[in-house]
Design an enzyme around this catalytic site. Structure first.
Site, short mmCIF file in Angstrom:
data_model
loop_
_atom_site.label_atom_id
_atom_site.label_comp_id
_atom_site.label_asym_id
_atom_site.label_seq_id
_atom_site.Cartn_x
_atom_site.Cartn_y
_atom_site.Cartn_z
CB ILE A 34 0.27 6.42 1.78
CG1 ILE A 34 1.84 6.74 2.32
CG2 ILE A 34 -0.41 5.63 2.61
CD1 ILE A 34 1.92 7.56 3.61
CB CYS A 35 -3.13 2.92 -1.56
SG CYS A 35 -4.72 2.76 -2.04
CG LEU A 36 -4.89 4.82 5.16
CD1 LEU A 36 -5.05 3.40 5.43
CD2 LEU A 36 -3.76 5.12 6.25
CG ASN A 46 -1.71 -1.17 1.20
OD1 ASN A 46 -1.71 -2.23 1.91
ND2 ASN A 46 -2.72 -1.27 0.34
CG ASP A 70 -7.49 -0.08 -2.33
OD1 ASP A 70 -7.06 0.35 -3.33
OD2 ASP A 70 -7.83 0.67 -1.35
#
Length: 161
Positions: free
Chosen positions: A91-93, A83, A124
């Site tokens: 960052i994928c959050l 992520n 994701d």
């Protein structure tokens, strides 16, 4: 930065400094210069993960529209994680994007990132190559993540056994 955002960030900055997590050396935040718009975050790698023993630095940019919009956060320390981009530190959050709420704080962000390090979301991903390795070859993923932690974040070598 507007007065509301400045006052809020000052309060949150003090909250992180006084938090029990800081006492345990797991999260930290520092000012860059005199402005509350640019901060440096620090997260300890979570125990029992390939990131254990590492210290990960974050760039935190607080927008004028804070707290109604999330801070822009990226990893400055290289990290091997599904992520987090292994190249840019992006960052994928969800809470840093569409799930942000004005009630969230810098402490929430830092603790959420630390939790993400311990529980990746490979479906994701920010880094598809890392996510594929995480799902298809977990032992190689753990060794690679541990190696990166050791090289870039001063961590220890993680063992699956």
């Amino acid at each position: 930065m507007n007065n509301i955002a400045t006052q809020r960030i000052k309060r949150e900055f003090k909250e992180v400094i006084k938090s029990e997590e800081l006492a345990k050396c797991s999260i930290k935040v520092d000012l860059i210069g005199d402005s509350y718009t640019e901060l440096k975050g620090e997260i300890a790698g979570p125990p029992d993960t390939p990131y254990e023993g590492g210290t990960f630095f974050l760039e935190i940019k607080v927008p004028e529209t804070y707290p109604f919009n999330p801070p822009k956060v990226r990893f400055m320390t290289k990290i091997w994680h599904p992520n987090i981009s292994s190249v840019t530190g992006a960052i994928c959050l969800d809470i840093l994007k569409d799930q942000w709420a004005a009630a969230m704080t810098l402490r929430t962000v830092l603790l959420s990132l630390q939790a993400l390090m311990a529980a990746a979301e490979p479906d994701d991903p920010q880094d598809a190559v890392v996510a594929k390795q995480y799902k298809d070859y977990p032992e190689i993923f753990a060794k690679t993540a541990s190696h990166w932690t050791n090289v870039y974040a001063g961590g220890i070598i993680y063992s699956l056994s």
